[in-house]
Design an enzyme around this catalytic site. Structure first.
Site, short mmCIF file in Angstrom:
data_model
loop_
_atom_site.label_atom_id
_atom_site.label_comp_id
_atom_site.label_asym_id
_atom_site.label_seq_id
_atom_site.Cartn_x
_atom_site.Cartn_y
_atom_site.Cartn_z
CG ASP A 222 57.12 33.03 63.31
OD1 ASP A 222 56.74 32.00 63.89
OD2 ASP A 222 57.73 33.01 62.22
CE LYS B 223 50.80 31.96 66.35
NZ LYS B 223 51.72 32.72 65.49
CG HIS C 210 53.41 28.65 69.21
ND1 HIS C 210 52.08 28.40 69.41
CD2 HIS C 210 53.52 28.99 67.89
CE1 HIS C 210 51.42 28.56 68.27
NE2 HIS C 210 52.28 28.90 67.34
P1 GDP Z 1 54.76 32.52 67.83
O1 GDP Z 1 54.97 31.52 66.76
O2 GDP Z 1 53.66 33.48 67.52
O3 GDP Z 1 54.57 31.91 69.20
O4 GDP Z 1 56.09 33.38 67.90
P2 GDP Z 1 57.60 32.81 67.83
O5 GDP Z 1 57.93 32.18 69.14
O6 GDP Z 1 57.82 32.01 66.61
O7 GDP Z 1 58.41 34.14 67.58
C1 GDP Z 1 58.39 35.20 68.47
C2 GDP Z 1 59.82 35.48 68.94
O8 GDP Z 1 59.88 36.75 69.56
C3 GDP Z 1 60.30 34.49 69.98
O9 GDP Z 1 61.69 34.34 69.84
C4 GDP Z 1 59.96 35.19 71.30
O10 GDP Z 1 60.78 34.78 72.37
C5 GDP Z 1 60.22 36.62 70.93
N1 GDP Z 1 59.37 37.62 71.61
C6 GDP Z 1 58.08 37.52 72.00
N2 GDP Z 1 57.65 38.71 72.48
C7 GDP Z 1 58.69 39.56 72.40
C8 GDP Z 1 58.84 40.96 72.70
O11 GDP Z 1 57.94 41.65 73.14
N3 GDP Z 1 60.08 41.49 72.44
C9 GDP Z 1 61.11 40.76 71.92
N4 GDP Z 1 62.27 41.39 71.70
N5 GDP Z 1 60.98 39.45 71.61
C10 GDP Z 1 59.79 38.87 71.84
P1 IMO Z 2 53.72 29.94 64.05
O1 IMO Z 2 52.57 29.20 64.68
C1 IMO Z 2 55.46 31.58 60.41
C2 IMO Z 2 54.71 29.40 56.68
C3 IMO Z 2 55.88 28.71 56.01
C4 IMO Z 2 55.45 28.79 54.56
C5 IMO Z 2 53.94 28.57 54.64
C6 IMO Z 2 53.49 27.15 54.40
O2 IMO Z 2 55.02 29.68 64.72
O3 IMO Z 2 53.39 31.38 63.89
P2 IMO Z 2 53.58 24.90 55.82
O4 IMO Z 2 54.75 24.16 56.39
O5 IMO Z 2 52.59 25.32 56.85
O6 IMO Z 2 52.94 24.20 54.67
O7 IMO Z 2 54.22 26.25 55.19
O8 IMO Z 2 53.56 28.97 55.96
N1 IMO Z 2 54.50 29.02 58.10
C7 IMO Z 2 54.78 29.81 59.14
N2 IMO Z 2 55.34 31.03 59.19
N3 IMO Z 2 55.02 31.01 61.54
C8 IMO Z 2 54.42 29.80 61.51
O9 IMO Z 2 53.85 29.24 62.60
C9 IMO Z 2 54.31 29.12 60.27
N4 IMO Z 2 53.81 27.93 59.89
C10 IMO Z 2 53.91 27.88 58.56
O10 IMO Z 2 57.08 29.41 56.24
O11 IMO Z 2 55.67 30.08 54.06
MG MG Z 3 56.51 30.78 65.55
#
Ligand code: GDP
Ligand code: IMO
Ligand code: MG
Length: 415
Positions: free
Chosen positions: A8, A11, A36
């Site tokens: 999270d 990416k 994502h």
């Molecule tokens: P990923 O799994 O790595 O793609 O990340 P996620 O989408 O799960 O989580 C990142 C969260 O932070 C999302 O809700 C994005 O919209 C938000 N986000 C990304 N970059 C920024 C930033 O620079 N500032 C803030 N406040 N939010 C961001």
């Molecule tokens: P993105 O790509 C954050 C965590 C789960 C759990 C562990 C194992 O959005 O960054 P799983 O379902 O993969 O067997 O769970 O990994 N987990 C993540 N945490 N971001 C993710 O993906 C995750 N994908 C799995 O919360 O602790």
């Molecule tokens: Mg994520």
């Protein structure tokens, strides 16, 4: 593009930002455990299995062989994108060697978790672990199998799974319902070009096309190098891109490592710099730190340079990307963990076990107390922010080339 923390990191946003410079965008591991998020022009999308390069012109996106694909969830994503004016059949190809997550994998995930009692991993419940276990155990069903003796392969796998579910006393009465959605998903997959993606990608590389590999999860969730057993079931690190796409190490050019200006984790497992106080609550509130897949509140804490340096080493990161610095805009003071104290001894090396007796050693910085969300160039950065950034760059010894100051595509500063 690899996550350097516990997932999270942002990416999805950055893959979308970088896509115009690439010809192909690929996913190489993980599955719908990923969430994502992309935001642009007032739209917000959360992608799970589909690469984040689908919104920037006619780029080819590929679901690689290392991914585990749930047809039902995939269909949900495809339908939602088509509805919002993003049909995918021309732009998305799927590896025949990607493994399928069967409905019974999801049930097994739940059965294994409930059998763990107190020591739950806190998985996303998407069947990731059981699907990868079947792949490694040579019992998996692959996307390419859809084209050949599929009913037989499906039955043989699910019969085996049902047997295990019975041993776990796990009720699977809802299986017919899950199967209905799942087989509709299989029909959806058939609309796409199913390819030998390793050939497609290597041919693209040979003709000087640029390929962006989009990691899922993060280095600290890697099956080998993460905080085992509280990890996911794939190699989330750079080497995973080689096996998950079929490309040679020498084809890899830049390695982008992405991290938040602080740190978060969802699910169980150790987190040395976790804050269970109002500072942590403030990060969660400012950063809207709730899982994009499960909605679970994310655990929050200070940035951890011991873990980050380890992640940079494992991945061979050549460029860093710092996300969500705006979340700290109103903080008076910001801490950075530079070492761990374990049984009274200080170390900067990431230890075998971070679950006990790890006390973070912090350096404290004055906050910048400035709204950075409208900034679009480095020249606008406040002085205290520059001090924080320079300290991180010096410690990590890799340039921070992108700073993200908000969730929108436009809220990105290139350096
Ligand atoms: P990923 O799994 O790595 O793609 O990340 P996620 O989408 O799960 O989580 C990142 C969260 O932070 C999302 O809700 C994005 O919209 C938000 N986000 C990304 N970059 C920024 C930033 O620079 N500032 C803030 N406040 N939010 C961001
Ligand atoms: P993105 O790509 C954050 C965590 C789960 C759990 C562990 C194992 O959005 O960054 P799983 O379902 O993969 O067997 O769970 O990994 N987990 C993540 N945490 N971001 C993710 O993906 C995750 N994908 C799995 O919360 O602790
Ligand atoms: Mg994520």
């Amino acid at each position: 593009m690899l996550g350097l923390q516990w997932g999270d990191e942002g990416k999805g946003k950055i893959v979308d930002v970088l896509t115009p410079e690439y010809d192909l965008v690929t996913r190489f591991q993980g599955g719908p455990n990923a969430g994502h998020t992309l935001e642009f022009e007032g739209n917000k999308f959360v992608l799970r299995s589909i690469p984040s390069g689908i919104f920037q012109g006619g780029k080819i996106n590929i679901i690689g062989n290392g991914v585990v694909l749930d047809p039902a969830l995939f269909k949900g994503e495809v339908d939602a994108l088509a509805k919002s004016g993003h049909p995918l059949t021309e732009r998305l190809k799927i590896s025949k060697k990607a493994h399928l997550i069967l409905p019974t994998h999801r049930l097994l995930d739940a059965a294994y978790e409930s059998a763990k009692g107190e020591a739950k991993i806190g998985t996303t419940g998407k069947g990731i672990g059981p699907a990868y276990a079947d792949k490694i155990g040579r019992n998996g069903v692959r996307v390419g199998d859809i084209l050949n003796n599929f009913a037989e392969k499906y039955k043989s796998a699910t019969d085996r799974h049902k047997e295990i579910l019975r041993q776990y006393n796990f009720n699977y009465d809802n299986l017919p319902e899950l199967e209905k959605e799942w087989f509709a998903g299989i029909e959806c997959i058939k609309q796409f070009e199913l390819i030998d993606s390793e050939n497609f990608i290597n041919n693209a590389i040979l003709s000087d096309k640029k390929v962006l590999a989009e990691g899922a999860q993060g280095t600290l969730l890697d099956i080998d190098f993460g905080s085992y057993p509280f990890v996911t079931s794939s190699n989330t690190t750079c080497a995973g891109a080689c096996t998950g796409l079929g490309i040679a190490p020498r084809s890899i050019g830049e390695v982008f490592g992405i991290f938040k200006a602080y740190c978060t984790r969802v699910g169980s497992g150790p987190f040395p710099t976790e804050l269970s106080d109002e500072t942590g609550d403030r990060m969660r509130k400012n950063g809207f730190e709730f899982g994009s897949v499960t909605g679970r509140p994310r655990r929050c804490g200070w940035i951890d340079l011991v873990a980050l340096k380890y992640a940079i080493m494992i991945n061979g990161v050549t460029q860093l990307i710092m996300m969500k610095s705006d979340v700290l805009d109103d903080f008076d003071a910001i801490k950075v963990c530079t070492a761990y104290k374990i049984d009274g001894k200080q170390t900067t090396e990431f230890p075998f076990d971070i679950s006990e007796n790890v006390e973070p050693v912090y350096v404290e910085f004055a906050g910048w107390k400035t709204d950075m969300t409208k900034m679009r160039s480095e020249a606008e950065f406040p002085e205290n922010f520059n001090i924080y950034l320079s300290f991180l760059e010096k410690e990590l010894n890799v340039p921070i080339k992108i700073v993200s100051v908000g969730p929108d595509r436009a809220q990105t500063v290139l350096r």
